[in-house]
Design an enzyme around this catalytic site. Structure first.
Site, PDB file in Angstrom:
ATOM      1  N   ILE A 235     -11.849 -73.719 -91.130  1.00  0.00           N
ATOM      2  CA  ILE A 235     -12.828 -72.594 -91.323  1.00  0.00           C
ATOM      3  C   ILE A 235     -12.181 -71.562 -92.239  1.00  0.00           C
ATOM      4  O   ILE A 235     -12.839 -70.786 -92.625  1.00  0.00           O
ATOM      5  CB  ILE A 235     -13.043 -72.003 -89.980  1.00  0.00           C
ATOM      6  CG1 ILE A 235     -11.984 -71.576 -89.141  1.00  0.00           C
ATOM      7  CG2 ILE A 235     -14.219 -72.970 -89.226  1.00  0.00           C
ATOM      8  CD1 ILE A 235     -12.213 -70.936 -87.858  1.00  0.00           C
ATOM      9  N   GLY A 238      -5.511 -68.040 -93.629  1.00  0.00           N
ATOM     10  CA  GLY A 238      -4.841 -66.638 -93.284  1.00  0.00           C
ATOM     11  C   GLY A 238      -3.678 -66.312 -94.156  1.00  0.00           C
ATOM     12  O   GLY A 238      -3.667 -67.264 -95.004  1.00  0.00           O
ATOM     13  N   GLY A 239      -3.073 -65.527 -93.831  1.00  0.00           N
ATOM     14  CA  GLY A 239      -2.077 -65.117 -94.887  1.00  0.00           C
ATOM     15  C   GLY A 239      -0.771 -66.115 -94.729  1.00  0.00           C
ATOM     16  O   GLY A 239      -0.102 -66.323 -95.789  1.00  0.00           O
ATOM     17  N   MET A 240      -0.675 -66.898 -93.744  1.00  0.00           N
ATOM     18  CA  MET A 240       0.298 -67.779 -93.595  1.00  0.00           C
ATOM     19  C   MET A 240       0.051 -69.058 -93.188  1.00  0.00           C
ATOM     20  O   MET A 240       0.996 -70.191 -93.092  1.00  0.00           O
ATOM     21  CB  MET A 240       1.680 -66.922 -92.608  1.00  0.00           C
ATOM     22  CG  MET A 240       2.039 -65.830 -93.239  1.00  0.00           C
ATOM     23  SD  MET A 240       3.267 -64.939 -91.885  1.00  0.00           S
ATOM     24  CE  MET A 240       4.646 -66.316 -92.262  1.00  0.00           C
ATOM     25  N   GLY A 241      -1.018 -69.314 -93.221  1.00  0.00           N
ATOM     26  CA  GLY A 241      -1.498 -70.907 -92.529  1.00  0.00           C
ATOM     27  C   GLY A 241      -2.882 -71.141 -92.656  1.00  0.00           C
ATOM     28  O   GLY A 241      -3.827 -70.255 -92.976  1.00  0.00           O
ATOM     29  N   LYS A 258      -4.458 -71.829 -85.862  1.00  0.00           N
ATOM     30  CA  LYS A 258      -3.951 -71.495 -87.133  1.00  0.00           C
ATOM     31  C   LYS A 258      -2.446 -72.448 -87.448  1.00  0.00           C
ATOM     32  O   LYS A 258      -1.711 -72.302 -86.239  1.00  0.00           O
ATOM     33  CB  LYS A 258      -3.422 -70.097 -87.327  1.00  0.00           C
ATOM     34  CG  LYS A 258      -3.010 -69.653 -88.597  1.00  0.00           C
ATOM     35  CD  LYS A 258      -2.835 -67.981 -88.651  1.00  0.00           C
ATOM     36  CE  LYS A 258      -2.508 -67.521 -90.014  1.00  0.00           C
ATOM     37  NZ  LYS A 258      -2.228 -66.173 -90.143  1.00  0.00           N
ATOM     38  N   ASP A 352      -0.532 -54.816 -94.232  1.00  0.00           N
ATOM     39  CA  ASP A 352      -1.434 -55.564 -94.928  1.00  0.00           C
ATOM     40  C   ASP A 352      -3.016 -55.201 -94.381  1.00  0.00           C
ATOM     41  O   ASP A 352      -3.468 -56.155 -94.345  1.00  0.00           O
ATOM     42  CB  ASP A 352      -1.177 -57.079 -94.991  1.00  0.00           C
ATOM     43  CG  ASP A 352      -1.833 -57.898 -96.094  1.00  0.00           C
ATOM     44  OD1 ASP A 352      -2.167 -57.127 -97.087  1.00  0.00           O
ATOM     45  OD2 ASP A 352      -2.050 -59.093 -95.954  1.00  0.00           O
TER      46      ASP A 352
END
Length: 549
Positions: A235, A238-241, A258, A352
Site C-alpha cells: 500500500i 514509509g521513511g525506512m520501509g 511495515k 520529520d
C-alpha cells in the site's frame, strides 16, 4: 540475549536482503519462468530440425531459390532468438519484472512473426494455427503476466498473417500462380479469413489461460504469511520501509505491516528502525499511530504491525482539493500538536513533521481524525543511543520542512523544532504551497536559515484570520526562543482563534461523504480462522483456534 532474538549482526548478515520475502522472491520466480520458456523454445527448435532431416521428401509448394534459402535459415533464426533471450536474461539478471516481461514478449513476438511468415511463404493454403498456438500457450503457461500480453501477441500474428498474404499476392508471381491453380482470389480470401479467425480464437483461449494463472499468482501473493499476519498487497512506503496491507490470521483485524527496507548501512538502518518501533510503541496519544506487534521475517528482516488507516495525508489532501479553510486548519493543527505534546513530554522529538506524515482518517465515526506517522527520525533528547545513531553534522528531515537550528548542527534540538515544521505544515494547508519555493534543496535550506517568509494572507486566496496568521508566523520564527515554547502553548493559542462558525464533526462527515474518500477496502478480504472448520457466524469457543505458525 535469547537465541530466538537476532542480534544486529545476525539480522544484516543473512543471505537475503530485507525485502527478499516479497519483491525479490517474485523477481526470481519470473526469471526462472523466462529461463524455462527460452530453454523449451530451443528444445522445440532442435526437435523440428531433426524431424526435417528425417523427412527428405518434404516438398515446398513454392520453388523459389530465395524462398528455399529462407526456409533453410528459419530454424536457425528461431534458435538464435531464444539464445539471445537467454543471454539478455543472464546479462541483466537483476533488472525489474518489466524488463523480464519485455524480453519474453519480444522473443515470442519475433518467433510468431517468423513462423507466420514461413507458413504464408511456403505453405500458403495452410493456416499457421498449430505453430502459433504452440508459441501462444507456451508464453501463457510459463510467464505470469496480464492477459493483455496474450491478446497483443495474437493480434500481431493475425495482422501480420493478413498483411503478408496481401503483400505476396501483389508482388510475387509464384504466389499468384499458386492461388490461380486453387480457385483464384476467392480461395485466397477464404484462406485468409479462416487463418485470422483461427489465430483470434487461439489468442482468446491463451488469454483465458493467462488470466487464470495470473490470478493464481496474485492470490498466492495475497496469501503471503508474515508471522501472525496474512499479507494482501503493498500500500505504500514509509521513511525506512515498505508498507503492506495485512490481516491478523486469528482476529482478522486490518493491519498495516511495515518491513524494513534494505540499506547499504545495514547496522545503522536496523538501529533506526528498532528505535522507530520503540519510540512509537511508548506513545499512547490517540493522534499518534498505534503499534500492535513486532517480529522478524524468515529472512531475518525486522517488521512491525500497526493500525491500518483509510484516508489521505495532508500532502495528498491539499494537492487534490486545494487549500483548506482556516477553521479546518485549526482543527487539524490542534490534534497534531496534541500528539507532539505527549512525545515532547517524553523527551522525544519527531524531526520529520511534514504534510505526508500527518494523516487524516476516520476513527469511531469521527472524521478528520489526525494520525501523526513515521517516527523513523525521532530522537530522544537525553538518550546516548540516539545521539550515536544520529551524529552531529548529519542533516535529518525534509528540506521543505526543516527547522533552522537543525541546519547548524551546533544548537541543542528540542521540541520547538517540531513546532517550526508544524508551522510549515499549517502554511501548506492555508496556501497550497510550501513556505519556501526555491528550486534546489540547498536554496530551500538557506531560505529556512535567512529568509523571512511571506505571510499566508499574501499568498493565499482565502481570507485568513489575523490571529491564525500570527500563530503560523510565530511558529516559523528563526530563533527557537521566539516561537511557542511547548506544543501545549500552541494548542492554547489555536483555541483562542475566533471563528463565527468553527469546523465541527458534522462538517467533517459531510465533506468526507461528499468526496467519497473512505470506501470498504479493508473489508474486501474474507475473515476466517485458518485450520478450523467453523462456519462464518458460528460461535468459536475461546482457545479452540490453532495458533498461527
Amino acid at each position: 540475549m535469547p537465541e530466538h532474538v537476532p542480534t544486529v549482526e545476525r539480522a544484516i548478515s543473512g543471505p537475503f536482503s530485507t525485502t527478499a520475502s516479497f519483491e525479490d522472491e517474485q523477481l526470481e520466480l519470473l526469471r526462472e519462468r523466462c529461463r524455462l520458456l527460452f530453454v523449451t523454445g530451443l528444445a522445440i527448435c532442435g526437435i523440428a530440425f531433426v524431424v526435417n532431416l528425417l523427412i527428405p521428401e518434404y516438398k515446398l509448394y513454392l520453388e523459389s531459390p530465395l524462398l528455399r534459402f529462407k526456409w533453410a535459415t528459419s530454424a536457425a533464426a528461431h534458435a538464435a532468438s531464444f539464445l539471445v533471450a537467454l543471454g539478455l536474461l543472464y546479462l541483466f539478471c537483476r533488472r525489474s519484472p518489466k524488463y523480464l516481461h519485455a524480453i519474453a514478449y519480444a522473443t515470442m513476438a519475433f518467433n510468431i512473426v517468423l513462423l507466420t511468415s514461413g507458413h504464408v511463404a511456403f505453405q500458403p493454403d495452410k493456416d499457421p494455427g498449430l505453430g502459433v498456438s504452440l508459441l501462444l500457450f507456451l508464453a501463457a503457461a510459463f510467464i505470469p503476466w496480464r492477459p493483455s500480453y496474450q491478446w497483443a501477441l495474437a493480434a500481431m500474428a493475425a495482422i501480420w498473417f493478413l498483411l503478408l498474404q496481401g503483400l505476396l499476392q501483389a508482388t510475387l508471381s509464384e504466389f499468384q500462380l499458386f492461388w490461380a491453380q486453387r480457385g483464384g482470389a476467392e480461395a485466397a480470401r477464404a484462406n485468409v479469413i479462416w487463418g485470422v479467425t483461427a489465430i483470434a480464437m487461439l489468442g482468446g483461449a491463451s488469454a483465458m489461460v493467462s488470466h487464470t494463472l495470473y490470478n493464481l499468482k496474485k492470490t498466492a501473493h495475497r496469501a503471503k504469511r508474515l508471522g501472525k499476519y496474512l499479507i494482501h498487497g503493498e500500500i505504500g512506503e514509509g521513511g525506512m520501509g515498505q508498507v503492506y496491507f495485512a490481516q491478523h490470521s486469528l482476529i482478522c483485524r486490518p493491519t498495516a505491516v511495515k518491513v524494513m527496507r534494505p540499506s547499504e548501512d545495514g547496522r545503522t538502518a536496523l538501529a533506526r528502525f528498532e528505535r522507530e518501533i520503540r519510540v512509537s510503541a511508548t506513545l499512547t496519544h490517540p493522534n499518534t499511530i498505534t503499534i500492535y506487534d513486532v517480529g522478524w521475517t524468515p529472512e531475518r528482516s525486522l517488521y512491525y504491525a500497526m493500525e491500518y488507516l483509510e484516508g489521505l495525508d495532508l500532502q495528498q489532501l491539499v494537492e487534490k482539493y486545494g487549500p483548506l479553510s482556516p477553521e479546518r486548519v485549526v482543527h487539524i493543527l490542534k490534534q497534531a500538536a496534541g500528539s507532539l505534546e505527549e512525545a515532547h513530554s517524553r523527551n522525544i522529538i519527531h524531526r520529520d513533521i511534514k504534510p505526508s506524515n500527518i494523516f487524516l482518517t476516520r476513527r469511531g465515526g469521527i472524521y478528520d481524525f489526525v494520525k501523526v506517522l513515521d517516527f523513523g527520525l525521532a530522537k530522544q533528547i537525553k538518550s546516548d543511543t540516539a545521539s550515536a545513531i544520529t551524529k552531529t553534522g548529519m542533516l535529518f528531515g525534509t528540506p521543505r520542512y526543516l527547522a533552522p537550528e537543525t541546519v547548524y548542527g551546533t544548537e541543542k534540538i528540542d521540541g520547538r523544532a517540531d513546532l517550526y515544521c508544524l508551522g510549515g505544515v499549517a502554511y501548506w494547508m492555508l496556501t497550497a504551497r510550501p513556505v519556501f519555493t526555491s528550486e534546489t534543496s540547498v536554496e530551500v535550506v538557506i531560505d529556512h536559515v535567512k529568509t523571512i517568509p511571506d505571510r499566508p494572507s499574501e499568498v493565499s486566496e482565502l481570507s485568513i484570520p489575523a490571529e491564525l496568521e500570527d500563530i503560523v508566523m510565530r511558529c516559523l520564527e528563526k530563533k527557537p526562543s521566539d516561537r511557542y515554547q511547548t506544543a501545549r502553548d500552541l494548542e492554547s493559542a489555536l483555541d483562542a482563534v475566533p471563528f463565527s462558525d468553527s469546523w465541527n464533526r458534522s462538517k467533517a462527515e459531510d465533506w468526507w461523504n461528499l468526496h467519497g474518500i473512505i470506501g470498504d477496502g479493508a473489508r474486501d478480504y474474507d475473515c476466517y480462522f485458518p485450520g478450523s472448520d467453523f462456519e462464518a457466524g458460528e460461535e468459536v469457543p475461546l482457545g479452540t483456534a490453532e495458533p498461527a505458525a
